[in-house]
Design an enzyme around this catalytic site. Structure first.
Site, short mmCIF file in Angstrom:
data_model
loop_
_atom_site.label_atom_id
_atom_site.label_comp_id
_atom_site.label_asym_id
_atom_site.label_seq_id
_atom_site.Cartn_x
_atom_site.Cartn_y
_atom_site.Cartn_z
N LYS A 96 0.63 -1.15 0.08
CA LYS A 96 -0.13 -0.10 -0.13
C LYS A 96 0.69 1.47 0.03
CE LYS A 96 -4.61 -1.84 1.57
NZ LYS A 96 -4.09 -3.31 2.32
N GLU A 118 -9.97 5.96 5.11
CA GLU A 118 -10.56 4.92 5.70
C GLU A 118 -9.39 3.69 5.93
OE1 GLU A 118 -11.08 5.02 2.47
OE2 GLU A 118 -10.53 3.06 1.76
N SER A 385 1.59 -9.83 -0.90
CA SER A 385 1.41 -8.39 -0.54
C SER A 385 1.68 -7.64 0.68
CB SER A 385 -0.29 -8.15 -0.99
OG SER A 385 -1.10 -8.92 -0.20
C1 LIG Z 1 -5.10 -4.02 2.10
C2 LIG Z 1 -4.43 -5.32 1.87
C3 LIG Z 1 -4.83 -6.20 0.61
C4 LIG Z 1 -6.09 -6.07 -0.20
O1 LIG Z 1 -6.15 -4.66 -0.80
P1 LIG Z 1 -5.91 -4.74 -2.47
O2 LIG Z 1 -6.50 -3.54 -2.84
O3 LIG Z 1 -7.05 -5.97 -3.01
O4 LIG Z 1 -4.85 -5.03 -2.86
C5 LIG Z 1 -3.99 -7.30 0.23
N1 LIG Z 1 -2.97 -7.53 1.27
C6 LIG Z 1 -2.46 -6.85 1.99
C7 LIG Z 1 -1.18 -7.05 2.62
C8 LIG Z 1 -3.14 -5.62 2.48
O5 LIG Z 1 -2.65 -4.95 3.39
#
Ligand SMILES: *Cc1c(COP(=O)(O)O)cnc(C)c1O
Length: 409
Positions: A96, A118, A385
């Site tokens: 993010k 948010e 992610s």
């Molecule tokens: C917020 C988050 C997601 C989900 O958000 P996307 O916009 O679908 O990527 C996935 N993995 C992690 C580690 C997150 O913090």
């Protein structure tokens, strides 16, 4: 961000990906959105903006994030070879930060004073609070009370970073209600505030802008994968909540037909209403938060209550580009349950020494299901992610006993 192919021309000028996306908001807010679009379209070609962002990516975030061959997990599963794009190693622990820095820099250049947003799992809140500090803006974060309790370490981090965390106590007290509350606050002063949306959702230009800022992930991964293997991956797997990490890694590969793209949604406890958040799998086209997308909705078209063990995945809508990619068949969307995600959480922790975010564990679970059915000359690239530090207390308390941790902690 150049290139003139079909995919890269999307969205159109009004923000549509096929029939999805767009901007369905009150006129006074539309003016503000138009202003953001105009500033963004200028700034994304501006060498000084791009140089500033590049430097932050490199020296502040730690990009490029590594691409890792998960040799132990691959060997154990005995099929396709599994690679990990290590977004978990970024500063603040997830992908993010990539779009938060882009949004914060844009807001600063537009003369805004405060970032508001948010947050679900708290990852967007922490990343935005961090970006606000770097860039020099105030920051208010709206968060559901259920998530505040579940994601306590991230709430503490935001406080330390000087952001104001505003608890949201209506409805299910999770991500959707937090979006509603942040939007209301934004409307009180859209001139001095910048609503930094946390995924590839919301009215135009956010699905495009957040995608563009995230697309560094796929560009890096493509080069790194080619360097390691001399070719492209056969499969790319990413968890889909709003869809930003998935668009981040998919975008560079959309035109490579040999690459199978797989988005993973949470089927939670079951496919009963309110027990999952598998929007593309079970939803129908509808409207939420100012844009059109697949939506989990009731008979009146109102967003349904949704659930996933992963706070960052429980959103009843989904990015408009994902909705489009599903309809044209370019991306396949599959589901993983809470139980499968938690299994994967422990499996990759204990084979690779990497504790993933529960969100990312959904992508890992999908790869664990796929790999044994594929031959060893096939490859699967997972977008890891984020890291799981934020989740460890919750996971061990709720699921530890099954994994030998019942009475020891
Ligand atoms: C917020 C988050 C997601 C989900 O958000 P996307 O916009 O679908 O990527 C996935 N993995 C992690 C580690 C997150 O913090």
């Amino acid at each position: 961000m150049s290139g003139k192919s079909n995919f890269q021309n999307l969205p159109d000028e009004k923000g549509f990906f096929g029939e999805y996306g767009g901007s369905f908001i009150p006129p006074q807010l539309q003016e503000i959105m138009d202003d953001i679009t105009e500033s963004y379209m200028k700034i994304k070609e501006d060498p000084s903006f791009l140089a500033e962002l590049d430097e932050l990516y490199r020296d502040y975030v730690g990009r490029p994030s590594p691409l890792y061959f998960a040799k132990n997990l691959s060997a154990k599963l005995g099929g396709a070879k599994i690679y990990l794009k290590r977004e978990d190693l970024n500063h603040t622990g997830a992908h993010k930060i990539n779009h938060c820095l882009g949004e914060a820099l844009l807001a600063k250049r537009m003369g805004k004073k405060k970032l508001i947003a948010e947050t679900g799992a708290g990852q967007h809140g922490v990343a935005l609070a961090t970006a606000a500090v770097t860039v020099g803006l105030e920051c208010d974060i709206y968060m559901g009370e259920v998530d505040i309790e579940k994601e306590h370490p991230n709430v503490v981090r935001m406080g330390i970073l000087g952001a104001k965390v505003v608890p949201v106590s209506h409805g299910r007290k999770t991500l959707k209600e937090a979006v509603d509350a942040a939007f209301e606050a934004y409307l009180t002063d859209p001139v001095n505030q910048f609503y930094a949306i946390g995924s590839v959702v919301g009215p135009h230009p956010f699905p495009m802008m957040v995608r563009d800022f995230q697309s560094i992930v796929g560009r890096e991964a493509k080069g790194q994968f080619n360097e390691k293997t001399g070719t492209l991956p056969d499969y790319i797997v990413a968890a889909v909540g709003g869809g930003s990490n998935a668009m981040g890694i998919f975008t560079a590969f959309l035109e490579d037909e040999s690459v199978n793209l797989v988005g993973v949604e949470p089927s939670g406890l079951s496919f009963k209403d309110g027990e999952h958040a598998a929007t593309l799998t079970k939803g129908k086209p509808g409207m939420i938060h100012g844009f059109k997308c697949y939506l989990l909705q009731d008979e009146n078209g109102e967003p349904q209550e949704v659930y996933s063990v992963a706070s960052g995945l429980d959103y009843p809508g989904v990015g408009p580009q994902h909705s489009y990619l599903k309809d044209i068949g370019r991306v396949e969307y599959d589901t993983v349950s809470d139980a499968e995600a938690i299994d994967a959480f422990f499996e990759i922790s204990r084979t690779e020494g990497i504790i993933p975010a529960i969100e990312s564990a959904h992508a890992v679970a999908q790869a664990i299901k796929m790999a044994p059915k594929l031959s060893s000359d096939k490859t699967i690239l997972i977008n890891l992610s984020g890291r799981g530090d934020k989740d460890i207390d919750f996971v061990v308390k709720k699921y530890g006993a099954k994994y030998g941790l019942g009475n020891t902690l």
